[in-house]
Design a protein around this motif. Structure first.
Motif, PDB file in Angstrom:
ATOM      1  N   LYS A   7     -24.414  60.664  40.309  1.00 56.72           N
ATOM      2  CA  LYS A   7     -24.405  59.379  41.013  1.00 56.72           C
ATOM      3  C   LYS A   7     -23.540  58.425  40.187  1.00 56.72           C
ATOM      4  CE  LYS A   7     -27.652  59.871  44.323  1.00 56.72           C
ATOM      5  NZ  LYS A   7     -27.411  59.597  45.753  1.00 56.72           N
ATOM      6  N   PRO A   8     -22.673  57.637  40.827  1.00 57.62           N
ATOM      7  CA  PRO A   8     -21.866  56.681  40.061  1.00 57.62           C
ATOM      8  C   PRO A   8     -22.702  55.763  39.184  1.00 57.62           C
ATOM      9  CG  PRO A   8     -21.036  56.864  42.300  1.00 57.62           C
ATOM     10  CD  PRO A   8     -22.323  57.635  42.267  1.00 57.62           C
ATOM     11  N   TRP A   9     -23.862  55.346  39.674  1.00 62.50           N
ATOM     12  CA  TRP A   9     -24.683  54.428  38.873  1.00 62.50           C
ATOM     13  C   TRP A   9     -25.230  55.114  37.621  1.00 62.50           C
ATOM     14  CZ3 TRP A   9     -29.688  55.338  37.516  1.00 62.50           C
ATOM     15  CH2 TRP A   9     -30.467  56.202  38.313  1.00 62.50           C
ATOM     16  N   LYS A  10     -25.465  56.429  37.701  1.00 61.47           N
ATOM     17  CA  LYS A  10     -25.923  57.158  36.513  1.00 61.47           C
ATOM     18  C   LYS A  10     -24.802  57.242  35.488  1.00 61.47           C
ATOM     19  CE  LYS A  10     -29.280  60.193  38.828  1.00 61.47           C
ATOM     20  NZ  LYS A  10     -29.644  61.603  39.111  1.00 61.47           N
ATOM     21  N   GLU A  11     -23.594  57.537  35.974  1.00 61.25           N
ATOM     22  CA  GLU A  11     -22.453  57.583  35.057  1.00 61.25           C
ATOM     23  C   GLU A  11     -22.265  56.245  34.362  1.00 61.25           C
ATOM     24  OE1 GLU A  11     -17.586  58.169  34.987  1.00 61.25           O
ATOM     25  OE2 GLU A  11     -18.675  58.496  36.861  1.00 61.25           O
ATOM     26  N   LYS A  60     -22.741  41.411  38.481  1.00 59.81           N
ATOM     27  CA  LYS A  60     -21.328  41.548  38.129  1.00 59.81           C
ATOM     28  C   LYS A  60     -20.796  40.353  37.335  1.00 59.81           C
ATOM     29  CE  LYS A  60     -19.901  44.655  41.865  1.00 59.81           C
ATOM     30  NZ  LYS A  60     -19.027  44.852  43.035  1.00 59.81           N
ATOM     31  N   GLY A  61     -21.381  39.180  37.559  1.00 61.89           N
ATOM     32  CA  GLY A  61     -20.935  37.995  36.831  1.00 61.89           C
ATOM     33  C   GLY A  61     -21.219  38.057  35.344  1.00 61.89           C
ATOM     34  N   SER A  62     -22.073  39.001  34.925  1.00 61.00           N
ATOM     35  CA  SER A  62     -22.402  39.153  33.507  1.00 61.00           C
ATOM     36  C   SER A  62     -21.513  40.178  32.814  1.00 61.00           C
ATOM     37  CB  SER A  62     -23.870  39.573  33.356  1.00 61.00           C
ATOM     38  OG  SER A  62     -24.733  38.558  33.802  1.00 61.00           O
ATOM     39  N   LEU A 108     -15.930  51.746  38.057  1.00 56.39           N
ATOM     40  CA  LEU A 108     -17.234  51.995  38.661  1.00 56.39           C
ATOM     41  C   LEU A 108     -17.870  50.706  39.188  1.00 56.39           C
ATOM     42  CD1 LEU A 108     -18.559  54.541  36.023  1.00 56.39           C
ATOM     43  CD2 LEU A 108     -18.176  55.042  38.439  1.00 56.39           C
ATOM     44  N   ILE A 109     -17.724  49.632  38.429  1.00 57.10           N
ATOM     45  CA  ILE A 109     -18.310  48.357  38.845  1.00 57.10           C
ATOM     46  C   ILE A 109     -17.564  47.787  40.052  1.00 57.10           C
ATOM     47  CG2 ILE A 109     -18.707  45.957  38.142  1.00 57.10           C
ATOM     48  CD1 ILE A 109     -19.304  47.005  35.339  1.00 57.10           C
ATOM     49  N   GLU A 110     -16.237  47.864  40.019  1.00 53.34           N
ATOM     50  CA  GLU A 110     -15.445  47.318  41.129  1.00 53.34           C
ATOM     51  C   GLU A 110     -15.654  48.097  42.423  1.00 53.34           C
ATOM     52  OE1 GLU A 110     -11.437  47.209  39.694  1.00 53.34           O
ATOM     53  OE2 GLU A 110     -11.698  45.268  38.690  1.00 53.34           O
ATOM     54  N   ALA A 111     -15.992  49.377  42.319  1.00 52.28           N
ATOM     55  CA  ALA A 111     -16.218  50.197  43.515  1.00 52.28           C
ATOM     56  C   ALA A 111     -17.564  49.905  44.168  1.00 52.28           C
ATOM     57  CB  ALA A 111     -16.131  51.677  43.146  1.00 52.28           C
ATOM     58  N   GLU A 112     -18.433  49.228  43.427  1.00 55.52           N
ATOM     59  CA  GLU A 112     -19.773  48.930  43.939  1.00 55.52           C
ATOM     60  C   GLU A 112     -19.750  47.656  44.781  1.00 55.52           C
ATOM     61  OE1 GLU A 112     -23.067  48.965  45.250  1.00 55.52           O
ATOM     62  OE2 GLU A 112     -22.729  50.656  43.877  1.00 55.52           O
ATOM     63  N   SER A 151     -22.451  45.982  45.942  1.00 53.75           N
ATOM     64  CA  SER A 151     -23.575  45.105  45.634  1.00 53.75           C
ATOM     65  C   SER A 151     -23.214  44.081  44.566  1.00 53.75           C
ATOM     66  CB  SER A 151     -24.759  45.946  45.146  1.00 53.75           C
ATOM     67  OG  SER A 151     -25.778  45.143  44.611  1.00 53.75           O
ATOM     68  N   GLU A 152     -23.989  43.002  44.488  1.00 53.14           N
ATOM     69  CA  GLU A 152     -23.801  42.023  43.411  1.00 53.14           C
ATOM     70  C   GLU A 152     -24.317  42.571  42.082  1.00 53.14           C
ATOM     71  OE1 GLU A 152     -26.262  38.497  43.433  1.00 53.14           O
ATOM     72  OE2 GLU A 152     -27.770  39.481  44.695  1.00 53.14           O
ATOM     73  N   PHE A 153     -25.139  43.635  42.160  1.00 54.50           N
ATOM     74  CA  PHE A 153     -25.671  44.264  40.957  1.00 54.50           C
ATOM     75  C   PHE A 153     -24.760  45.416  40.544  1.00 54.50           C
ATOM     76  CE2 PHE A 153     -29.370  42.369  43.009  1.00 54.50           C
ATOM     77  CZ  PHE A 153     -29.967  41.695  41.950  1.00 54.50           C
ATOM     78  N   ILE A 154     -24.543  45.566  39.251  1.00 53.38           N
ATOM     79  CA  ILE A 154     -23.586  46.579  38.801  1.00 53.38           C
ATOM     80  C   ILE A 154     -24.049  47.998  39.121  1.00 53.38           C
ATOM     81  CG2 ILE A 154     -22.685  45.071  36.974  1.00 53.38           C
ATOM     82  CD1 ILE A 154     -24.153  46.916  34.948  1.00 53.38           C
ATOM     83  N   LEU A 155     -25.363  48.228  39.205  1.00 52.61           N
ATOM     84  CA  LEU A 155     -25.861  49.572  39.493  1.00 52.61           C
ATOM     85  C   LEU A 155     -26.098  49.809  40.976  1.00 52.61           C
ATOM     86  CD1 LEU A 155     -28.355  50.352  36.566  1.00 52.61           C
ATOM     87  CD2 LEU A 155     -25.864  50.582  36.661  1.00 52.61           C
ATOM     88  N   GLY A 156     -25.759  48.835  41.798  1.00 52.90           N
ATOM     89  CA  GLY A 156     -25.836  49.020  43.243  1.00 52.90           C
ATOM     90  C   GLY A 156     -27.202  49.433  43.738  1.00 52.90           C
ATOM     91  N   GLU A 157     -27.266  50.583  44.414  1.00 49.44           N
ATOM     92  CA  GLU A 157     -28.508  51.051  45.031  1.00 49.44           C
ATOM     93  C   GLU A 157     -29.646  51.200  44.023  1.00 49.44           C
ATOM     94  OE1 GLU A 157     -28.381  55.800  45.196  1.00 49.44           O
ATOM     95  OE2 GLU A 157     -26.600  54.932  46.115  1.00 49.44           O
TER      96      GLU A 157
END
Length: 217
Positions: free
Chosen positions: A43-47, A68-70, A107-111, A113-119
């Motif tokens: 999963k991208p968020w795991k990576e 993402k703002g952080s 990875l962050i730009e591909a997400e 969501s406003e959260f870096i880990l998305g789902e």
């Protein structure tokens, strides 16, 4: 007079709980596994989480809440900021990133969501930790995702890093590192100046030299 004899129960001594740390080969193998898109658990968020945990003192729940703002990766010293709801005031900190920064940015730009880990930001902390622990334990059965935090501290201490820098980057209190709390709080105030961020970037490169030496020059 009653002859009563009371035998004390035999209490087995308990071994102090050991905190598993990851060897450099362990850490590199976990990263490689997390980046292997051909596995059925990729999963991208795991990576992204593993890339960040492997080089910082961050724990999964801190990254789960991170927006993402952080994450400031386009400045001269790329950093992530731990802010908001934290366990203690010491956990508020700015950490330079030194390893696979471009991949982290992708990875962050591909997400969306406003959260870096998305789902993963929507799941429970226990479920998040469980999935990360399963990945880590494919390499070291005794370790958990939190072992990266213990490893960061050990790496810093083994490389004779200034304890004040370790305390700040890790978000540890002075007492946990046998430091004067007043000195730690006083030192923290100047940690986010531009000059100090360059110094902390250098510190992070030293702590993570086992990762950086595998990167193409």
């Amino acid at each position: 007079r009653l002859n009563i004899r009371i035998d004390k129960p035999i209490i087995q001594p308990t071994k102090p709980k050991t905190r598993e740390v990851l060897t450099p080969p362990d850490a590199l193998e976990i990263i490689s596994l997390a980046q292997n898109t051909s596995t059925n658990f990729y999963k991208p968020w795991k990576e992204l989480t593993i890339l960040l945990m492997a080089q910082t003192s961050c724990i999964a729940s801190e990254l789960q809440r991170m927006k993402k703002g952080s994450v400031l990766l386009d400045q001269e010293v790329p950093v992530i900021k731990i802010a908001g709801d934290v366990k203690t005031k010491h956990r508020l900190r700015t950490i330079p990133l030194v390893y696979k920064v471009e991949r982290i940015k992708e990875l962050i730009e591909a997400e969306q969501s406003e959260f870096i880990l998305g789902e993963a930001a929507q799941t429970t902390e226990s479920n998040l930790s469980k999935q990360l622990n399963q990945l880590v334990q494919k390499v070291n059965a005794e370790a958990v995702a939190y072992s990266f935090r213990h490893t960061f501290r050990l790496n810093g201490q083994s490389k004779d890093i200034n304890p004040l820098h370790i305390a700040y980057l890790g978000g540890w209190s002075g007492s946990s590192l046998n430091l004067n709390e007043i000195m730690v709080n006083y030192g923290k105030a100047g940690m986010e100046t531009p000059e100090m961020l360059f110094k902390l970037q250098s510190v992070m490169k030293s702590i993570n030299s086992h990762l950086l030496e595998t990167e193409p020059s």
